[in-house]
Design a protein around this motif. Structure first.
Motif, short mmCIF file in Angstrom:
data_model
loop_
_atom_site.label_atom_id
_atom_site.label_comp_id
_atom_site.label_asym_id
_atom_site.label_seq_id
_atom_site.Cartn_x
_atom_site.Cartn_y
_atom_site.Cartn_z
N TYR A 35 0.85 -1.17 0.00
CA TYR A 35 0.00 0.00 0.00
C TYR A 35 0.90 1.23 0.00
O TYR A 35 2.09 1.14 0.26
N ARG A 36 0.30 2.38 -0.28
CA ARG A 36 1.07 3.62 -0.22
C ARG A 36 0.19 4.75 0.27
O ARG A 36 -1.04 4.72 0.13
N GLN A 37 0.85 5.74 0.83
CA GLN A 37 0.15 6.92 1.32
C GLN A 37 0.95 8.15 0.97
O GLN A 37 2.09 8.32 1.44
N ARG A 95 -4.37 6.14 2.66
CA ARG A 95 -3.58 4.99 2.24
C ARG A 95 -4.36 4.23 1.18
O ARG A 95 -5.57 4.01 1.31
#
Length: 115
Positions: free
Chosen positions: A37-39, A45
């Motif tokens: 995942y990325r934020q 997120r």
């Protein structure tokens, strides 16, 4: 207890490539779904990619064709190969492991793509 440790991210120019790895301490089971995942700053997120034990993977539309996720249960690792990186890929990337209704997270690693 499950712990996830990501490799260090980094700074890369637009169009470049970067490879993230995550090592899992503790056992990995066949039911585990592993993912990234990325934020980004000011954003929620979001899922980047995830993969089942059988190797079935799905990707966010924004990274399809550019990112590839893989896992090696024997080595207890999940890897994200990122190609053709764009400035909008800049974010903190998190490794995840989902087991039944429990989610485990790494500490996150910064990826910055310069234009």
């Amino acid at each position: 207890q499950v712990q996830l440790v990501e490799s260090r991210g980094g700074l890369v120019q637009s169009g470049g490539s970067l490879r993230l790895s995550c090592v899992v301490s503790g056992s990995i089971f066949g039911i585990d779904i592993m993912g990234w995942y990325r934020q980004a700053p000011g954003k929620q997120r979001e899922l980047v990619a995830r993969i089942t034990n059988g190797g079935s993977a799905n990707y966010a539309d924004s990274v399809k064709g550019r990112f590839t996720i893989s896992r090696d249960n024997a080595k207890k690792t999940v890897t994200l190969q990122m190609n053709s990186l764009k400035p909008e890929d800049t974010a903190v990337y998190y490794c995840s492991l989902s087991r039944f209704r429990q989610d485990y997270w790494g500490q996150g690693t910064q990826v910055t793509v310069s234009s």
